[in-house]
Design a protein around this motif. Structure first.
Motif, mmCIF file in Angstrom:
data_model
loop_
_atom_site.group_PDB
_atom_site.id
_atom_site.type_symbol
_atom_site.label_atom_id
_atom_site.label_comp_id
_atom_site.label_asym_id
_atom_site.label_seq_id
_atom_site.Cartn_x
_atom_site.Cartn_y
_atom_site.Cartn_z
ATOM 1 N N ALA A 20 -30.887 8.615 0.413
ATOM 2 C CA ALA A 20 -32.718 7.972 0.173
ATOM 3 C C ALA A 20 -33.022 9.678 0.304
ATOM 4 C CB ALA A 20 -32.553 8.134 1.244
ATOM 5 N N GLU B 108 -19.719 -1.070 -4.824
ATOM 6 C CA GLU B 108 -20.073 -0.445 -3.080
ATOM 7 C C GLU B 108 -20.759 0.363 -3.661
ATOM 8 O OE1 GLU B 108 -16.209 -0.271 -4.177
ATOM 9 O OE2 GLU B 108 -16.170 0.762 -2.648
ATOM 10 N N ASP B 109 -20.996 1.317 -4.335
ATOM 11 C CA ASP B 109 -21.939 2.267 -4.913
ATOM 12 C C ASP B 109 -23.393 1.819 -5.698
ATOM 13 O OD1 ASP B 109 -20.019 4.124 -3.237
ATOM 14 O OD2 ASP B 109 -19.261 5.007 -4.425
ATOM 15 N N LEU C 2 -23.885 -1.318 -5.754
ATOM 16 C CA LEU C 2 -24.400 -2.003 -4.880
ATOM 17 C C LEU C 2 -26.177 -1.160 -4.149
ATOM 18 C CD1 LEU C 2 -25.492 -4.726 -3.835
ATOM 19 C CD2 LEU C 2 -23.852 -4.309 -2.858
ATOM 20 N N VAL C 3 -25.086 -0.696 -3.550
ATOM 21 C CA VAL C 3 -26.025 0.058 -2.397
ATOM 22 C C VAL C 3 -27.203 0.990 -3.109
ATOM 23 C CG1 VAL C 3 -26.353 1.881 -0.466
ATOM 24 C CG2 VAL C 3 -24.484 0.274 -0.646
ATOM 25 N N VAL D 230 -31.488 0.653 -2.245
ATOM 26 C CA VAL D 230 -31.939 1.698 -2.182
ATOM 27 C C VAL D 230 -33.354 1.860 -2.762
ATOM 28 C CG1 VAL D 230 -31.971 4.181 -1.146
ATOM 29 C CG2 VAL D 230 -30.381 2.964 -0.353
ATOM 30 N N LYS E 74 -36.449 0.629 -0.850
ATOM 31 C CA LYS E 74 -36.830 2.021 -0.607
ATOM 32 C C LYS E 74 -37.830 2.398 -1.236
ATOM 33 C CE LYS E 74 -35.607 5.394 2.772
ATOM 34 N NZ LYS E 74 -36.611 5.013 4.146
ATOM 35 N N LEU F 72 -23.486 -11.909 -6.471
ATOM 36 C CA LEU F 72 -23.136 -11.045 -4.793
ATOM 37 C C LEU F 72 -24.415 -10.512 -5.368
ATOM 38 C CD1 LEU F 72 -22.756 -11.249 -1.686
ATOM 39 C CD2 LEU F 72 -21.645 -8.773 -2.182
ATOM 40 N N ASN G 117 -20.832 2.911 1.586
ATOM 41 C CA ASN G 117 -21.467 1.966 0.768
ATOM 42 C C ASN G 117 -20.584 0.320 1.078
ATOM 43 O OD1 ASN G 117 -23.041 3.670 0.299
ATOM 44 N ND2 ASN G 117 -22.178 4.489 -1.109
ATOM 45 N N ARG G 118 -18.899 0.436 1.431
ATOM 46 C CA ARG G 118 -17.826 0.060 1.841
ATOM 47 C C ARG G 118 -18.442 -0.774 2.257
ATOM 48 N NH1 ARG G 118 -12.755 2.193 2.981
ATOM 49 N NH2 ARG G 118 -13.803 3.772 0.943
ATOM 50 N N VAL H 104 -21.108 -1.282 3.822
ATOM 51 C CA VAL H 104 -22.767 -2.672 3.561
ATOM 52 C C VAL H 104 -22.274 -3.539 2.964
ATOM 53 C CG1 VAL H 104 -25.131 -2.027 2.457
ATOM 54 C CG2 VAL H 104 -24.425 -0.228 3.995
ATOM 55 N N MET H 105 -21.343 -3.139 2.116
ATOM 56 C CA MET H 105 -21.215 -4.020 0.653
ATOM 57 C C MET H 105 -20.026 -5.436 1.369
ATOM 58 S SD MET H 105 -19.185 -3.837 -2.697
ATOM 59 C CE MET H 105 -19.281 -5.846 -3.897
ATOM 60 N N ASP I 85 -24.622 7.157 8.017
ATOM 61 C CA ASP I 85 -25.698 7.567 7.545
ATOM 62 C C ASP I 85 -27.391 7.253 7.656
ATOM 63 O OD1 ASP I 85 -27.677 9.260 6.069
ATOM 64 O OD2 ASP I 85 -27.900 7.512 3.915
ATOM 65 N N LEU J 269 -30.601 7.558 7.377
ATOM 66 C CA LEU J 269 -31.859 6.837 6.518
ATOM 67 C C LEU J 269 -30.925 5.259 5.849
ATOM 68 C CD1 LEU J 269 -32.420 10.290 4.756
ATOM 69 C CD2 LEU J 269 -33.755 8.332 6.590
ATOM 70 N N ARG J 270 -29.766 4.925 5.497
ATOM 71 C CA ARG J 270 -29.317 4.501 5.105
ATOM 72 C C ARG J 270 -29.352 2.356 6.454
ATOM 73 N NH1 ARG J 270 -24.116 6.393 1.014
ATOM 74 N NH2 ARG J 270 -25.711 7.983 1.434
ATOM 75 N N GLU K 144 -31.278 2.847 8.358
ATOM 76 C CA GLU K 144 -32.834 2.228 8.872
ATOM 77 C C GLU K 144 -33.065 0.734 7.916
ATOM 78 O OE1 GLU K 144 -36.082 5.377 8.431
ATOM 79 O OE2 GLU K 144 -34.298 5.270 9.941
ATOM 80 N N LEU K 145 -32.136 1.590 6.711
ATOM 81 C CA LEU K 145 -32.864 0.591 5.444
ATOM 82 C C LEU K 145 -32.426 -0.209 5.630
ATOM 83 C CD1 LEU K 145 -34.404 0.129 2.247
ATOM 84 C CD2 LEU K 145 -31.873 0.949 1.849
ATOM 85 N N TYR K 146 -30.886 -0.493 6.183
ATOM 86 C CA TYR K 146 -29.911 -2.280 5.961
ATOM 87 C C TYR K 146 -30.507 -2.827 6.928
ATOM 88 C CZ TYR K 146 -27.912 -1.200 1.809
ATOM 89 O OH TYR K 146 -28.030 -1.278 0.315
ATOM 90 N N LEU L 231 -33.506 -4.743 6.537
ATOM 91 C CA LEU L 231 -33.757 -5.519 5.677
ATOM 92 C C LEU L 231 -32.236 -6.785 6.135
ATOM 93 C CD1 LEU L 231 -32.355 -3.520 2.286
ATOM 94 C CD2 LEU L 231 -33.559 -5.175 2.768
#
Lengths: 220, 127
Positions: A55, A77-78, A80-81, A85, A89, A107, B72-73, B75-76, B96, B98-99, B101-103, B106
């Motif tokens: 972020a 995965e990168d 997607l994230v 974000v 965000k 997905l 990220n892995r 999260v996915m 992380d 910040l991430r 918090e975001l998720y 969500l």
């Protein structure tokens, strides 16, 4: 338009180049310092070194005012994230993610990525088109709307050759649109259109009726 | 998913309490971290691959925990478990803050060890 591209690999590099040529304001985000330097040498100062999923990076590059956000790193995965974000965000109106594993496409869409580009599927589709014996080619899929445009070839020995469209047991939800004969001009398909050997038929269909449509058109 | 120090230890604890546990990791060498009396299943596979998750029995799982090294892995995989396989309880680790918090906003149950440990250290120093 202000477009952010994540991932300075081959896809990201050429995409950035093409978008710059079209006159857009483009910023490419790449983690690797060496790669970043190389891109700056070649394309000018359009490359920002950083993690496109972070972020803090996205704040710094003004993601809030971006019109489009495209993630094309080599890792699903990168991508997607990064898109999530950007979307949740920073409220970027349009997010696009590259997808290597075609199984991930539903997905990604479900999780808020607006457009998913599956490189594997695109290559497969092109191969399908080039293989002349392939009975049904997917030309275009309307995402999750449950409709696709397909092309079906009428084989010379098919029992449907010489028959009119209305005589075929077509699935109700499918619609024949265009008949492209081998030599003459393409014509719109009507109930009385007679199928000829080698005709290519363009049709609209829901994926679940695809099999029935194919059988109806190709006969036995 | 993820048989690192945390994953391995958690699997051992849950197994000792009598739960049916399956550990998924891309590296078979990671299973050395499981206790020698581990009675669950250790499976080599990529947790981002829905087939691998099915093989691990995700469709019958009551809970899914993701603790690999990649945020990220995690999260996915967590989102696959939650949204594709409808696992009742899904928890993931996101380093992380910040991430995380975001998720969390969500709707994902996410823990940031960074935040937790920093807070813990601060409390220790002050206490």
């Amino acid at each position: 338009m202000y477009i952010i591209v994540i991932g300075g690999g081959r896809v990201g590099y050429y995409l950035t180049k093409a978008l710059l040529d079209e006159g857009h304001e483009v910023l490419l985000v790449e983690k690797n310092a060496t790669l970043c330097e190389k891109i700056t040498d070649e394309l000018g100062s359009v490359c920002f070194r950083g993690d496109g999923c972070e972020a803090a990076t996205l704040v710094e590059i003004g993601t809030g005012r971006a019109d489009m956000f495209i993630a094309v790193t080599g890792d699903d995965e990168d991508n997607l994230v990064a898109c999530q974000v950007a979307k949740y965000k920073f409220n970027v109106p349009r997010t696009i993610a590259r997808n290597r594993n075609p199984g991930n496409e539903p997905l990604f869409k479900k999780l808020g990525v607006d457009v998913v580009v599956s490189s594997t599927n695109i290559i497969l589709e092109h191969i399908e088109e080039e293989v002349p014996t392939h009975p049904l080619t997917h030309l275009f899929t309307l995402g999750d709307r449950g409709l696709e445009i397909v092309e079906i070839k009428i084989p010379p020995e098919s029992t449907t050759v010489g028959k009119a469209v209305k005589e075929l047991p077509l699935p109700e939800e499918s619609k024949l649109v265009l008949v492209i004969p081998t030599e003459r001009k393409p014509r719109l398909a009507t109930a009385s259109t007679i199928l000829q050997a080698g005709d290519r038929v363009i049709a609209l269909t829901p994926p679940e009726s695809e099999e029935q449509l194919r059988t109806a058109l190709r006969g036995s | 998913m993820g048989c690192g120090r945390v994953g391995g230890q958690l699997a051992g604890l849950l197994d000792a309490e009598g739960h049916t546990v399956t550990v998924l990791d891309t590296d078979a060498y990671s299973f050395r971290r499981l206790p020698s009396d581990f009675g669950g299943t250790a499976l080599v596979g990529n947790g981002l691959d829905q087939e691998a998750l099915k093989r691990a029995g995700i469709e019958e799982a009551d809970a899914f925990v993701v603790v690999t090294q990649g945020d990220n892995r995690n999260v996915m995989a967590a989102q696959i478990a939650k949204h594709i396989f409808n696992v009742p309880r899904v928890i993931c680790r996101i380093y992380d803050p910040l991430r995380q918090e975001l998720y969390q906003t969500l709707g994902l149950e996410a823990i940031s060890p960074t935040t937790v440990f920093a807070r813990l250290l601060k409390e220790k120093l002050e206490g």
